[in-house]
Enzyme design. Structure first.
Site, PDB file in Angstrom:
ATOM      1  CG  HIS A  16      -0.544   0.053   2.859  1.00 21.34           C
ATOM      2  ND1 HIS A  16       0.373   0.271   3.262  1.00 21.34           N
ATOM      3  CD2 HIS A  16      -1.241  -1.063   3.371  1.00 21.34           C
ATOM      4  CE1 HIS A  16       0.516   0.506   4.389  1.00 21.34           C
ATOM      5  NE2 HIS A  16      -0.779  -1.112   4.646  1.00 21.34           N
TER       6      HIS A  16
ATOM      7  CG  HIS B  36      -2.811  -5.528  13.200  1.00 19.26           C
ATOM      8  ND1 HIS B  36      -3.766  -4.632  13.631  1.00 19.26           N
ATOM      9  CD2 HIS B  36      -2.232  -5.603  12.410  1.00 19.26           C
ATOM     10  CE1 HIS B  36      -3.593  -3.746  12.505  1.00 19.26           C
ATOM     11  NE2 HIS B  36      -2.359  -4.351  12.133  1.00 19.26           N
TER      12      HIS B  36
ATOM     13  CD  GLU C  60      -2.949  -3.457   8.083  1.00 19.12           C
ATOM     14  OE1 GLU C  60      -2.253  -2.962   8.968  1.00 19.12           O
ATOM     15  OE2 GLU C  60      -2.744  -2.568   6.983  1.00 19.12           O
TER      16      GLU C  60
ATOM     17  CG  ASP D 197      -1.069  -7.545   6.856  1.00 20.38           C
ATOM     18  OD1 ASP D 197      -1.682  -6.897   7.011  1.00 20.38           O
ATOM     19  OD2 ASP D 197       0.301  -6.720   7.631  1.00 20.38           O
TER      20      ASP D 197
ATOM     21  CG  HIS E 269       0.141   0.429  12.461  1.00 17.85           C
ATOM     22  ND1 HIS E 269      -0.317   1.033  11.394  1.00 17.85           N
ATOM     23  CD2 HIS E 269      -0.217  -1.003  12.412  1.00 17.85           C
ATOM     24  CE1 HIS E 269      -0.652  -1.002  10.599  1.00 17.85           C
ATOM     25  NE2 HIS E 269      -0.235  -1.440  11.016  1.00 17.85           N
TER      26      HIS E 269
ATOM     27  CG  ASP F 239       1.546  -4.998  12.019  1.00 17.18           C
ATOM     28  OD1 ASP F 239       2.287  -5.889  11.099  1.00 17.18           O
ATOM     29  OD2 ASP F 239       1.181  -3.721  12.004  1.00 17.18           O
TER      30      ASP F 239
ATOM     31  CE1 TYR G 164       5.879  -3.772   9.217  1.00 19.54           C
ATOM     32  CE2 TYR G 164       6.461  -2.137  10.435  1.00 19.54           C
ATOM     33  CZ  TYR G 164       5.515  -3.474   9.684  1.00 19.54           C
ATOM     34  OH  TYR G 164       4.134  -3.680  10.032  1.00 19.54           O
TER      35      TYR G 164
ATOM     36  CG  HIS H 282       5.152  -8.020   8.059  1.00 19.16           C
ATOM     37  ND1 HIS H 282       4.939  -7.662   7.853  1.00 19.16           N
ATOM     38  CD2 HIS H 282       4.358  -6.584   8.836  1.00 19.16           C
ATOM     39  CE1 HIS H 282       3.185  -7.700   7.165  1.00 19.16           C
ATOM     40  NE2 HIS H 282       3.124  -6.737   8.166  1.00 19.16           N
TER      41      HIS H 282
END
Ligand code: FEO
Length: 394
Positions: free
Chosen positions: A24, A78, A80, A82, A144, A163, A191, A222
């Site tokens: 993104h 989380h 999100e 991913d 985040h 994250d 990051y 990640h």
């Protein structure tokens, strides 16, 4: 690669995304991983899932360890996608599994997937017995997303940090020491610069909570797993969360007919004379997500653009929109540029620096058409003054 046993009964079972180059808007030149972890205990537990595009990797790696139908809990640190995107596919194998998540996590997962799955909401300090082991949870809101949380395994001293402490790196290696501190630090910094910078206060709170835990291993969602450079990355995060930086400069500019570029070079010479390390980034050839890594490390940011159609170049407008959202603080700004008539670009850049609440101790340079030799000399002198100001700053 196969599922990797990190400690007895605890496995990395994530997915490697070798080919992604744009996350993104973030240039992921080294690809990325979506890390998921499997704990084999009386109640088999999966910590996070992966992006749907690599869900086959997740399922294949889980199968190397255990039948996925045996999964009892799925921890969703989380929302999100991913990390949550493969939930529907995993839950086809274990439809009765309970999803453990934060209050905002349940809300977010319901909004994303429109499914009436079995949820159990946890908050900071709550624990969950898996049999021999017990997990605990710490909410880390806005690091985040509102739903973000981390999961801790005290028995093995493992922090599943999602994250936080992540890096966009695809590699055959799984551990930080296999790639070295310099490489891993660079990608962790990139990051942080592009994802976490706006949430410094919240990151600081999360670090305070995490500092009370005994940690042998940090397993982010990640990139590489931290087992050797844990104090280094916690120290780096502590500095970044305070918006602290080094006494270095970065010149970010674009140019039409090289006048602004000549000024960029002159300023870099002047900063060098003062003894300041300076990075020079032309917006046409450097991605803004890479420039943000320089901004993370540099206290002084010099912005250069000629005037086009009564304003700054669109590349500078894009960069400053990005910086405005990320809100790095405690910086010194300076604007410079060239023009044929009008000359509004430097005013726009000065206004952007002011809006960012950065210090702006020197008036902008704004040169008509092509700089004279004397104007280049003046720019070098001003670069030296900027460098001295930077070195004298607190
Ligand atoms: Fe890696 Fe915020 O997801």
């Amino acid at each position: 690669m196969s599922a990797l046993e990190l400690k007895q009964g605890i496995y990395w079972v994530g997915g490697i995304d070798w080919n992604i180059r744009n996350f993104h808007g973030y240039l992921t030149e080294a690809g990325t991983t979506y890390n998921a972890y499997l704990i084999v205990d009386e109640k088999v537990t999966l910590i996070d899932t992966v992006k749907p595009s690599v869900s086959r990797q997740l399922i294949t790696r889980i199968r190397q360890v255990i039948d996925p139908a045996k999964i009892h809990y799925i921890i969703s640190n989380h929302v999100e996608m991913d990390h949550s995107g493969a939930l529907p596919e995993i839950l086809e194998y274990c439809p009765n599994a309970t999803i453990i998540t934060s209050k905002a996590g349940e809300k977010g997962l319901r909004r994303h997937f429109k499914q009436d799955w079995a949820f159990e909401v946890v908050k900071s300090g709550d624990t969950l017995s898996l049999g021999k082991r017990t997990l605990s949870f710490v909410n880390t809101p806005m690091v985040h997303w509102p739903d973000s949380m981390v999961t801790y395994l005290p028995d093995e001293k493992i922090l599943f940090s999602n994250d936080i402490f992540g890096q966009h790196v695809a590699s055959a290696e799984r551990y930080d020491d296999e790639c070295g501190w310099s490489y891993t630090r660079h990608h962790a910094a990139k990051y942080y610069a592009n994802i976490v910078t706006p949430f410094g206060k919240q990151a600081s709170k999360a670090l305070t909570a995490v500092s009370e835990l005994k940690i042998d291993m940090i397993c982010p969602s990640h990139g590489l797993i931290w087992r050797s450079h844990i104090p280094n990355i916690i120290e780096a995060y502590t500095e970044w969360s305070k918006h602290n930086s080094e006494k270095k400069a970065v010149i970010v500019y674009d140019s039409m007919w090289n006048s602004t570029e000549e000024l960029a070079v002159a300023l870099e010479v002047g900063l060098g004379r003062a003894g300041v390390k300076c990075t020079v980034r032309n917006l046409r050839v450097n991605h803004i997500s890479d420039i943000m890594t320089d901004v993370l490390d540099s206290r002084m940011i010099l912005l250069g653009s000629p005037t086009l159609n009564n304003g700054m170049l669109p590349t500078m407008g894009q960069f400053l929109t990005y910086v405005k959202g990320l809100k790095p603080q405690n910086r010194i700004g300076f604007a410079f540029g060239s023009y044929g008539w009008g000359g509004q670009a430097v005013k726009e850049m000065e206004a952007a620096i002011e809006a960012l609440n950065w210090d702006q101790p020197f008036k902008a340079i704004n040169i008509e058409y092509i700089p004279e030799e004397s104007e280049i000399d003046s720019a070098i002198e001003l670069g030296e003054k900027l460098g001295s100001f930077l070195l004298d700053s607190e």
